[in-house]
Design an enzyme around this catalytic site. Structure first.
Site, PDB file in Angstrom:
ATOM      1  N   HIS A   1       0.900  -1.114   0.121  1.00 27.68           N
ATOM      2  CA  HIS A   1       0.004   0.070   0.069  1.00 27.68           C
ATOM      3  C   HIS A   1       0.785   1.148  -0.004  1.00 27.68           C
ATOM      4  O   HIS A   1       1.680   1.335  -1.027  1.00 27.68           O
ATOM      5  CB  HIS A   1      -0.978  -0.084   1.306  1.00 27.68           C
TER       6      HIS A   1
ATOM      7  N   HIS B   1      -2.398  -2.305  -9.817  1.00 31.84           N
ATOM      8  CA  HIS B   1      -3.355  -1.615  -8.794  1.00 31.84           C
ATOM      9  C   HIS B   1      -4.533  -2.502  -8.673  1.00 31.84           C
ATOM     10  O   HIS B   1      -4.852  -3.222  -9.984  1.00 31.84           O
ATOM     11  CB  HIS B   1      -3.990  -0.437  -9.255  1.00 31.84           C
TER      12      HIS B   1
ATOM     13  N   ASP C   1       1.949   5.815  -6.531  1.00 29.39           N
ATOM     14  CA  ASP C   1       3.276   5.805  -5.658  1.00 29.39           C
ATOM     15  C   ASP C   1       4.547   6.165  -6.539  1.00 29.39           C
ATOM     16  O   ASP C   1       5.446   6.685  -6.304  1.00 29.39           O
ATOM     17  CB  ASP C   1       3.451   4.567  -5.104  1.00 29.39           C
TER      18      ASP C   1
END
Ligand code: ACO
Length: 373
Positions: A219, A260, A310
């Site tokens: 995450h 994802h 990210d």
């Protein structure tokens, strides 16, 4: 009894806070497209939107911005603890601990009503950058740079971190990054926050649960892993990067910053973050973008997976001079808004979150007394 491992595809609740269309690459906060918010609003405006459900008028935004700025100062007891903590600690663990202590210092910690929730929400959002920056000041053995009420949320953080006011490009890049991280439906950390709130535990407990959940490398923890990977690849040529990716994939390892659960096409936040990273790279004469683009192209070609939020956020943080191990806290500085919006939503329409499991162990075993085993 059928099982959806990782709750993949399970609809657990209704919410009007945000919407993702993973097939089309659409993200909306309260019905507003993320590209519009990224290009035309400020972080403060997005915080107002997520907490209140509508876009503020000019006067509402001015009032809200002042309120947020006035709540940045930390209680003396928090500062005392921060100053006495080891300077080698992990910054996200420190942040998580300070959230818990803020709760302990709140006389109304267990009061759950819209007014109290709003007060705690503003406090937690306003104080998060101060906790992060103060701990960084302390680690670097520098005097604390106190919050500046005349600066916006993003600019004030960079001011506290560096002791100098940021230029407009840096301020805008961080502001944009915070907007894009603010909310993302039922991701793992937001779900953790809602689970805690569903027991009618306090808001601080929800934020602590969420912080611990975001920390993992699958995450929010991925952001730090991405910069470590980019540093490792920085001096490699294209052929060597290809081989590096191939070896990772062959070994069944994950490439951080890619993939994802919900998006099956390009994440719309990636485009906005890449643009900001490009601008910063040009100004700072860094080469993070070229390397990131090259890696993204290779990973897509070999595995058909896209980069996630990210990935390019990492180049922004590196260009802003944020220490690698504070990257996860940058994510939290934005995402805390979504956590809190969901905690407040959970309190309003509460139903204890308690799924079932399928038992796969032995049944009806004969108990043997300890003396006879
Ligand atoms: N690197 C290599 N392969 C990957 C990656 C990756 N980063 N992500 C997914 N895959 C592959 C899997 O190996 C699997 O391949 P297979 O079908 O050939 O076995 C396939 O894609 C599906 O992967 P799952 O693990 O089933 O996907 P899931 O939805 O469970 O995982 C996750 C999503 C955890 C984000 C995953 O993509 C991952 O581990 N990414 C790397 C960590 C990361 O960047 N996390 C940040 C996510 S965004 C966020 O939280 C802010």
């Amino acid at each position: 009894m059928s099982i959806n491992y990782g709750l993949r595809g399970v609809v657990a609740l209704e919410s009007d806070i945000s919407r993702i269309d993973g097939a089309k690459g659409i993200l909306e906060y309260r019905g507003y497209n993320i590209h519009d918010l990224a290009q035309h609003s400020s972080f403060e405006e997005v915080v107002f939107l997520l907490l209140s459900g509508y876009l503020p008028t000019k006067s509402e935004l001015t009032e809200f911005t002042i309120e947020l700025a006035e709540r940045r100062e930390l209680p003396e007891k928090i500062i005392d603890v921060l100053c006495n903590l080891p300077t080698i600690s992990y910054p996200t663990v420190i942040l998580r601990t300070m959230y818990s202590y803020l709760g302990d210092l709140d006389d109304s910690i267990f009061m759950i009503n819209p007014q109290e929730s709003r007060r705690k929400a503003i406090d937690l959002i306003a104080k998060t950058p101060t906790i992060i920056a103060y701990y960084q000041n302390i680690r670097e053995d520098k005097p604390l740079t106190h919050p500046n009420k005349n600066l916006g949320h993003a600019a004030n953080f960079l001011w506290m971190l560096n002791g100098v006011e940021p230029d407009k490009i840096d301020e805008r890049a961080l502001d944009l990054d915070l907007i894009l991280h603010a909310e993302h439906t039922l991701n793992a950390s937001t779900f953790a926050a809602r689970i805690a709130a569903s027991t009618l535990s306090d808001m601080y407990a929800g934020v602590v649960s969420a912080t611990g959940t975001l920390f993992g490398p699958l995450h929010g923890g991925a952001s730090q892993k991405v910069i470590e990977m980019l540093r490792e690849l920085k001096d490699k040529d294209t052929q060597e990067i290809e081989e590096w990716v191939e070896n990772k994939l062959q070994a069944g390892e994950r490439i951080m910053g890619f993939g994802h659960r919900v998006y099956k096409t390009m994440d719309p936040r990636v485009e906005e973050l890449r643009n900001a990273a490009k601008q910063l790279d040009a100004v700072k004469s860094n080469n993070w973008l070229a390397l990131s683009d090259e890696l993204a192209e290779i990973v897509y070609r070999k595995k058909r997976i896209y980069s996630n939020v990210d990935f390019y956020a990492t180049s922004i943080y590196a260009n802003l001079g944020i220490p690698d191990d504070q990257f996860i806290n940058m994510f939290i500085m934005g995402r805390i808004v979504g956590w809190i919006a969901h905690i407040m939503d959970q309190y309003q329409n509460n139903k204890l979150i308690r799924p079932l499991q399928k038992y796969v162990g032995e049944e009806n075993r004969v108990f043997t007394h300890i003396d006879d085993r």
